[in-house]
Write an enzyme that holds these catalytic residues in place. Structure first.
Site, mmCIF file in Angstrom:
data_model
loop_
_atom_site.group_PDB
_atom_site.id
_atom_site.type_symbol
_atom_site.label_atom_id
_atom_site.label_comp_id
_atom_site.label_asym_id
_atom_site.label_seq_id
_atom_site.Cartn_x
_atom_site.Cartn_y
_atom_site.Cartn_z
ATOM 1 N N HIS A 166 53.162 2.236 24.977
ATOM 2 C CA HIS A 166 52.376 3.363 25.258
ATOM 3 C C HIS A 166 53.170 4.150 26.262
ATOM 4 O O HIS A 166 52.996 4.247 27.409
ATOM 5 C CB HIS A 166 51.030 2.732 26.303
ATOM 6 C CG HIS A 166 49.994 3.670 26.605
ATOM 7 N ND1 HIS A 166 50.333 4.805 27.548
ATOM 8 C CD2 HIS A 166 48.726 3.689 26.595
ATOM 9 C CE1 HIS A 166 49.092 5.341 27.691
ATOM 10 N NE2 HIS A 166 48.172 4.642 27.286
ATOM 11 N N GLU A 270 52.708 7.548 21.854
ATOM 12 C CA GLU A 270 52.410 6.024 21.882
ATOM 13 C C GLU A 270 52.760 5.628 20.405
ATOM 14 O O GLU A 270 52.329 6.332 19.424
ATOM 15 C CB GLU A 270 50.954 5.646 22.348
ATOM 16 C CG GLU A 270 51.142 6.174 23.838
ATOM 17 C CD GLU A 270 49.640 6.089 24.222
ATOM 18 O OE1 GLU A 270 48.842 5.036 23.687
ATOM 19 O OE2 GLU A 270 49.107 7.176 25.016
HETATM 20 O O1 TA6 Z 1 46.470 5.735 24.871
HETATM 21 C C1 TA6 Z 1 45.688 6.841 25.466
HETATM 22 C C2 TA6 Z 1 44.501 6.102 26.788
HETATM 23 O O2 TA6 Z 1 43.798 5.110 26.022
HETATM 24 C C3 TA6 Z 1 43.832 7.099 27.196
HETATM 25 O O3 TA6 Z 1 42.451 7.089 26.798
HETATM 26 C C4 TA6 Z 1 43.920 6.866 28.471
HETATM 27 O O4 TA6 Z 1 42.777 6.054 29.164
HETATM 28 C C5 TA6 Z 1 45.385 6.181 28.956
HETATM 29 O O5 TA6 Z 1 45.242 5.460 27.605
HETATM 30 C C6 TA6 Z 1 45.802 5.603 29.961
HETATM 31 O O6 TA6 Z 1 45.171 4.218 30.026
HETATM 32 P P1 TA6 Z 1 45.025 3.439 31.467
HETATM 33 O O7 TA6 Z 1 44.348 2.433 30.990
HETATM 34 O O8 TA6 Z 1 46.786 3.088 31.582
HETATM 35 O O9 TA6 Z 1 44.739 4.099 32.601
#
Ligand code: TA6
Length: 298
Positions: A166, A270
């Site tokens: 991510h 990601e």
């Molecule tokens: O990958 C995008 C995502 O799923 C967004 O929806 C946002 O929630 C981001 O990840 C960050 O998630 P987190 O749980 O690290 O705040």
């Protein structure tokens, strides 16, 4: 962390294990070119990748937690075995678990390598009742950072999993940033009830919250950072999906571990298995990787 706990993994001048923020141990890799990378044992979390000239290429929030029960905000959170919301904590258990170094080394061509492992234990099995080994392998050279994830099913029953890097990239200005390589790819828009559409743009730019999962994305993607006159390239193997995410203003304000204005200086691109979970039978192995590269933009 006591002094000699990780001495066996250290390589003078190239790899050390030192206390990071809040004394959390981190592995620091230094390539002979001067390129560097840092990986916290907490979460198996890459937090920094810098060029030989000292440019930081990953975003790390100035408000990030560095606490055992919380994920670090920025760098490369590892989402496993779940991506997004679901029965497990958001983005799974790997990024809030403590990993251990298992091997380090320097390749003949000079790349510096470190591998960290998360093995199922009573804590993880309480959340996710499967026996697995998850290995993160990082390989650093002058212009590239290769990050690989490997999952082994060491249980007696199959399990399904997502596995995602991510990655948060540092950019000079989100309004002068573009993501390229996704034209013609079907995406799921997380902001519009997962409606599916086909990306029409060669160059994706940002002027609002963006949160899209691209299905079966091409293996080569580019993040163009016009302000810093650089292009980050991503070349993936068996990482079928991609996400493009920027929280923009309102969501940034709702995240306690993210500065209200930090949306201006980051973008997430990601890579991994996000949508259709992969099934591993007992004894089976999966490996996916993304090679991150940095080159000056013309
Ligand atoms: O990958 C995008 C995502 O799923 C967004 O929806 C946002 O929630 C981001 O990840 C960050 O998630 P987190 O749980 O690290 O705040």
């Amino acid at each position: 962390m006591n002094d000699n706990q990780f001495a066996q993994f250290e390589i003078p001048g190239m790899l050390e294990v030192i206390p990071g923020v809040n004394e959390l141990p981190k592995v620091v890799l230094t390539h002979r070119s001067g390129a560097r990378a840092e990986v916290y044992l907490h979460g198996g979390h890459v937090t920094s990748w810098t060029t030989p000239g000292g440019e930081e290429l990953f975003f790390l929030s100035r408000s990030s937690y560095f606490a055992l029960d919380k994920p670090i905000r920025g760098g490369i959170p590892v989402a496993f075995p779940q991506f997004g919301g679901g029965p497990l904590p958001q983005h799974g258990i790997a990024r809030i678990s403590d990993w251990q170094p298992i091997r380090t080394g320097v390749r003949d061509s000079g790349e510096v390598m470190a591998a960290l492992q998360l093995t199922a234990d009573d804590d993880t099995r309480e959340l996710w009742p499967h026996r697995f080994n998850l290995v993160l392998e990082v390989l650093l050279d002058a212009t590239r950072l290769t990050v690989a994830l490997q999952v082994d099913n060491v249980d007696k029953a199959p399990f399904d999993f997502n596995a995602v890097l991510h990655t948060y990239f540092s950019v000079g200005a989100i309004t002068r940033t573009a993501v390229e390589g996704l034209r013609g790819v079907t995406y799921q828009d997380s902001l519009r009830d997962d409606v599916r559409e086909v990306e029409q743009r060669d160059t994706i730019r940002f002027d609002a919250e963006t949160d899209r999962i691209y299905l079966d994305a091409p293996p080569h993607l580019r993040v163009v950072d016009e302000t810093n006159a650089r292009v980050i390239t991503l070349d993936s193997q068996d990482m079928p999906d991609a996400v493009v995410w920027n929280p923009w203003i309102a969501k940034a304000q709702r995240m306690p571990d993210f500065g209200d204005d930090e949306y201006r200086e980051m973008v997430c691109v990601e890579t991994g298995i996000m949508v259709t979970p992969r099934t591993l039978a007992p004894g089976q192995h999966w490996r996916g990787e993304t090679v991150f590269g940095c080159e000056p933009s013309s």
